[in-house]
Design an enzyme around this catalytic site. Structure first.
Site, mmCIF file in Angstrom:
data_model
loop_
_atom_site.group_PDB
_atom_site.id
_atom_site.type_symbol
_atom_site.label_atom_id
_atom_site.label_comp_id
_atom_site.label_asym_id
_atom_site.label_seq_id
_atom_site.Cartn_x
_atom_site.Cartn_y
_atom_site.Cartn_z
ATOM 1 N N GLU A 256 -6.897 -47.011 77.528
ATOM 2 C CA GLU A 256 -7.307 -47.721 78.724
ATOM 3 C C GLU A 256 -8.376 -48.703 78.276
ATOM 4 O O GLU A 256 -9.461 -48.302 77.880
ATOM 5 C CB GLU A 256 -7.876 -46.766 79.764
ATOM 6 C CG GLU A 256 -6.808 -45.925 80.404
ATOM 7 C CD GLU A 256 -7.225 -44.484 80.517
ATOM 8 O OE1 GLU A 256 -6.388 -43.671 80.864
ATOM 9 O OE2 GLU A 256 -8.392 -44.197 80.231
ATOM 10 N N CYS A 295 -14.531 -50.749 84.621
ATOM 11 C CA CYS A 295 -13.314 -51.339 84.050
ATOM 12 C C CYS A 295 -12.418 -51.943 85.130
ATOM 13 O O CYS A 295 -11.598 -52.793 84.861
ATOM 14 C CB CYS A 295 -12.540 -50.272 83.288
ATOM 15 S SG CYS A 295 -12.314 -48.778 84.257
HETATM 16 P P1 NAP Z 1 -15.938 -49.871 72.702
HETATM 17 O O1 NAP Z 1 -17.001 -50.558 71.948
HETATM 18 O O2 NAP Z 1 -14.546 -50.258 72.428
HETATM 19 O O3 NAP Z 1 -16.168 -48.318 72.444
HETATM 20 C C1 NAP Z 1 -15.403 -47.365 73.094
HETATM 21 C C2 NAP Z 1 -15.465 -46.057 72.335
HETATM 22 O O4 NAP Z 1 -14.807 -46.226 71.089
HETATM 23 C C3 NAP Z 1 -16.874 -45.590 72.007
HETATM 24 O O5 NAP Z 1 -16.924 -44.194 72.092
HETATM 25 C C4 NAP Z 1 -17.048 -46.029 70.578
HETATM 26 O O6 NAP Z 1 -17.984 -45.256 69.876
HETATM 27 C C5 NAP Z 1 -15.664 -45.794 70.037
HETATM 28 N N1 NAP Z 1 -15.335 -46.552 68.844
HETATM 29 C C6 NAP Z 1 -15.713 -47.791 68.513
HETATM 30 N N2 NAP Z 1 -15.165 -48.131 67.331
HETATM 31 C C7 NAP Z 1 -14.422 -47.072 66.918
HETATM 32 C C8 NAP Z 1 -13.627 -46.786 65.781
HETATM 33 N N3 NAP Z 1 -13.469 -47.684 64.818
HETATM 34 N N4 NAP Z 1 -13.030 -45.585 65.695
HETATM 35 C C9 NAP Z 1 -13.160 -44.665 66.672
HETATM 36 N N5 NAP Z 1 -13.929 -44.884 67.762
HETATM 37 C C10 NAP Z 1 -14.533 -46.063 67.891
HETATM 38 O O7 NAP Z 1 -16.134 -50.033 74.266
HETATM 39 P P2 NAP Z 1 -17.457 -49.828 75.100
HETATM 40 O O8 NAP Z 1 -18.341 -50.977 74.798
HETATM 41 O O9 NAP Z 1 -18.018 -48.470 74.946
HETATM 42 O O10 NAP Z 1 -16.901 -49.926 76.584
HETATM 43 C C11 NAP Z 1 -16.780 -51.111 77.282
HETATM 44 C C12 NAP Z 1 -15.337 -51.513 77.403
HETATM 45 O O11 NAP Z 1 -14.562 -50.419 77.862
HETATM 46 C C13 NAP Z 1 -15.145 -52.606 78.412
HETATM 47 O O12 NAP Z 1 -14.407 -53.617 77.811
HETATM 48 C C14 NAP Z 1 -14.393 -51.960 79.547
HETATM 49 O O13 NAP Z 1 -13.527 -52.837 80.216
HETATM 50 C C15 NAP Z 1 -13.671 -50.854 78.887
HETATM 51 N N6 NAP Z 1 -13.436 -49.737 79.798
HETATM 52 C C16 NAP Z 1 -12.177 -49.487 80.210
HETATM 53 C C17 NAP Z 1 -11.925 -48.447 81.065
HETATM 54 C C18 NAP Z 1 -10.531 -48.131 81.539
HETATM 55 O O14 NAP Z 1 -10.322 -47.121 82.195
HETATM 56 N N7 NAP Z 1 -9.582 -48.958 81.229
HETATM 57 C C19 NAP Z 1 -12.976 -47.640 81.508
HETATM 58 C C20 NAP Z 1 -14.243 -47.935 81.079
HETATM 59 C C21 NAP Z 1 -14.460 -48.982 80.205
HETATM 60 P P3 NAP Z 1 -19.475 -45.803 69.628
HETATM 61 O O15 NAP Z 1 -20.099 -45.993 70.964
HETATM 62 O O16 NAP Z 1 -20.125 -44.714 68.868
HETATM 63 O O17 NAP Z 1 -19.344 -47.076 68.871
#
Ligand code: NAP
Length: 619
Positions: A256, A295
């Site tokens: 997601e 999101c």
């Molecule tokens: P993100 O930077 O992509 O991180 C999401 C998760 O992935 C975090 O737990 C992060 O850990 C982990 N992660 C990052 N790089 C990784 C890797 N190489 N391997 C494994 N895990 C990894 O996103 P975010 O900044 O936390 O969230 C914001 C985004 O999420 C927004 O774009 C929003 O639209 C989206 N979102 C979508 C939904 C939905 O239901 N579709 C819901 C909420 C948010 P770390 O924090 O430790 O880096």
């Protein structure tokens, strides 16, 4: 200041290094240090597979549901503490309730749904028995059984409670252990949540683990029976989707990701109509709840070109009244972003959006803040943009993950459908109109590009849950850029489906489940069953409740029909085995849309899968 511990292989583990500081979003103080140094992901996943999986699979759907319900009730007692921690992420009390109460609500909702709609069994028959032989002696049946792996749940920072709980609940019901990996920025809140869950002693050992800090190496330990459920940015989703475990071992990957959700004002909804006011109110709510870090928040506000000026004026008037500041202050309506880095990210994205439009409200570099420092806290003003040229790509491509929306004018239903599709797939959309013909045309045009659509008008406004609320009973997820995943169905995704072929002397051997054709647990394999057929293990009476569980888990509290002293229990079987209606109920709920009442008289198609459109019919 705390060093966050992870909970793996049945123990709380401190990181092997100092970790990275995570700051309070409001005050800038260090809240916790987070690191995954020293974590053995391979051992954690093995523990889940070897200990958590078997313990969960011993329980029936109803037993798991009862545990989930008890857990939800217990967490309710701890809400004030969770709200307090939530404030440190920048959330107002309203935002915190959205996250905390929403998450607990998901547990309770899944528990009651599983109890109502799933059999008191460990296997789920899916769909009808398919006759394969002319005389009915040979039939096929799909069955769902739990994966033998782990649900690896990687979460985004914006919903540290609801996010993990809405993944944990369906996995638990499905009988699959969870490993929760929270986003580092708000991991301290998820860590406290997991502490409460583990401390409840309600969960079978190994059914829940927590890994704080970097996930580097986590997917390297994933194997064929595991499932990765990711929430976060599209960029990270792309990276993980290409991981060798996903590509070569077919580890299931549900994403997601981000999305350029839209809200469309109908041409009939002129100023002075209830729909006009609803549209404006909803847009401001979506911009300011969780400071726009949702999101599903509305990023693109499509309005009839002739009404763009009036909509802009009305939204500006409302935004001007929004008080930004510390969640501790009573009159504050919008808190801070989750971190200073996030604020920089939003400013960068707004800069990109401004190449295709102009600011009509707010200043990305300046905000009046109540009860906190605008510099130390991650505050930003609500920002409304207007794009004169709807064909410019930026508003359809750039997600500013904060209180930011762009008003875009359109001319006619055809054009707005095309514009909405330029988001390349979204989680949620809404159409605000009292014109059923317009609603129908737009819903049908938007459906292939959306996970969920809300049709809002004066009749359903009072009961509507709003544009941005994911509901546990409806699909959450979306196609294309939104990640292509879907939740709720996640419990089914945690199961393996196989076609079980067998001969069918069903009446003789399984009188209690004639519809599904499976024998009652403890029953014998009917004569004529093919030896190669994947006969489900229903368990015998003595295996139904695991011996170790009897001493450890509060059985009497989780199953109203269980006796208080299980060791002396006579294991009478309840009528069981999925009936056609319960299976149909499950399937309908995951794929279809509004209530039957709404469907029958609504212009919205009753079945517009994969999109769920919902509204309440006035008549
Ligand atoms: P993100 O930077 O992509 O991180 C999401 C998760 O992935 C975090 O737990 C992060 O850990 C982990 N992660 C990052 N790089 C990784 C890797 N190489 N391997 C494994 N895990 C990894 O996103 P975010 O900044 O936390 O969230 C914001 C985004 O999420 C927004 O774009 C929003 O639209 C989206 N979102 C979508 C939904 C939905 O239901 N579709 C819901 C909420 C948010 P770390 O924090 O430790 O880096």
């Amino acid at each position: 200041m705390t060093v966050l511990r992870s909970y793996v292989t049945g123990t709380w583990v401190e990181p092997a290094d100092e970790g990275r500081p995570v700051l309070d979003a409001v005050t800038g103080e260090v809240v916790a240090r987070v690191s995954s140094a020293g974590l053995d992901y391979g051992a954690a996943l093995d523990y889940a597979r070897d200990t958590g999986g078997p313990a969960l699979r011993e329980l029936t759907f109803h037993q798991r549901a009862a545990l989930l319900k008890s857990l939800g009730q217990l967490l309710r007692e701890h809400r004030p503490e969770l709200y307090e921690l939530s404030a440190r992420t920048g959330a107002t009390l309203g935002d915190a309730k959205f996250d905390v109460d929403g998450g607990i609500g998901v547990l309770l909702s899944y528990a009651s749904r599983a109890r109502r709609e799933l059999p008191n069994d460990t296997v789920l028959a899916e769909g009808a028995v398919e006759p394969l032989g002319r005389d009915g002696s040979f039939v096929g049946q799909h069955i769902l059984t739990p994966l033998r792996g782990v649900a690896v749940q990687i979460n985004a920072f914006n919903f540290p409670v609801w996010g993990p709980l809405e993944k944990f609940a369906p996995a638990f019901i499905a009988g699959v252990p969870s490993l929760v990996k929270p986003a580092t920025q708000t991991a301290y809140l998820t860590a406290r949540l997991v502490e409460l869950m583990v401390g409840s002693a309600l969960l079978p050992p190994g059914s829940l683990q927590l890994a704080c800090g970097s996930a580097s190496g986590l997917l390297d330990a994933a194997a064929e029976q595991d499932l990765v459920s990711f929430t976060g940015s599209a960029a990270t989703a792309r990276q993980l989707r290409a991981h060798p475990a996903v590509v070569q071992l077919s580890v299931r990957f549900n994403a997601e990701a981000d999305s350029l959700n839209c809200s469309i004002l109908g041409p009939d909804a002129e100023p002075g109509t209830p729909e006009f006011d609803l549209y404006v109110q909803q847009l401001v709510t979506e911009m300011t709840v969780k400071a726009g870090q949702k999101c599903t928040a509305i990023r693109r506000a499509f309005v009839p070109a002739a009404l763009a000026g009036q909509v802009t004026e009305a939204v500006r008037d409302r935004l001007a009244k929004v008080v930004v500041g510390s969640p501790a202050e009573e009159n504050v309506q919008m808190g801070a972003l989750a971190s200073l880095e996030q604020r920089e990210e939003v400013r960068r994205s707004v800069k990109a959006l401004l190449t295709a439009g102009r600011l009509v409200f707010g200043d990305p570099e300046h905000v009046e803040v109540t009860g906190a420092s605008a510099e130390r806290g991650a505050f930003i003003a609500p920002l409304l943009l207007h794009s004169d040229d709807a064909s410019r790509p930026e508003p359809h491509q750039v997600e500013a993950f904060g209180p930011v929306s762009t008003i875009i004018g359109y001319r006619g239903a055809g054009e707005v459908i095309d514009l909405a599709a330029r988001g390349r797939g979204s989680l949620a959309g809404s159409v605000v109109t009292a014109d059923p013909a317009f609603a129908r045309e737009v819903v049908l045009g938007l459906a292939p590009w959306h996970g969920r659509l809300l049709v809002l008008d004066r009749d359903d406004a009072a009961t509507s849950t709003g544009h941005g609320s994911p509901l546990p009973v409806l699909v959450h997820g979306g196609p294309g850029r939104a990640g292509g995943g879907r939740r709720w169905a996640a419990s089914a995704a945690c199961c393996t489906t196989c076609s079980a072929l067998r001969c069918r002397p069903a009446r003789a051997c399984c009188p209690r489940s004639p519809a599904a054709g499976w024998p009652a647990p403890g029953g014998t394999r009917p004569a004529g069953t093919r030896s190669a057929s994947p006969w489900p293990t229903c368990g015998s009476a003595t295996r139904w409740w695991p011996a170790r569980a009897r001493s450890r888990w509060p059985i009497s509290s989780i199953s109203p029909r269980s006796p208080a002293t299980p060791s002396t229990r006579t294991w009478t079987r309840r009528p069981r085995g999925p009936t056609r209606s319960s299976t149909a109920g499950w399937r309908t709920a995951t794929s279809s849309s509004p209530s039957p009442r709404a469907c029958s008289s609504s212009p919205i198609p009753a079945r517009c899968w994969p999109t769920t459109a919902w509204r309440t019919c006035a008549s």
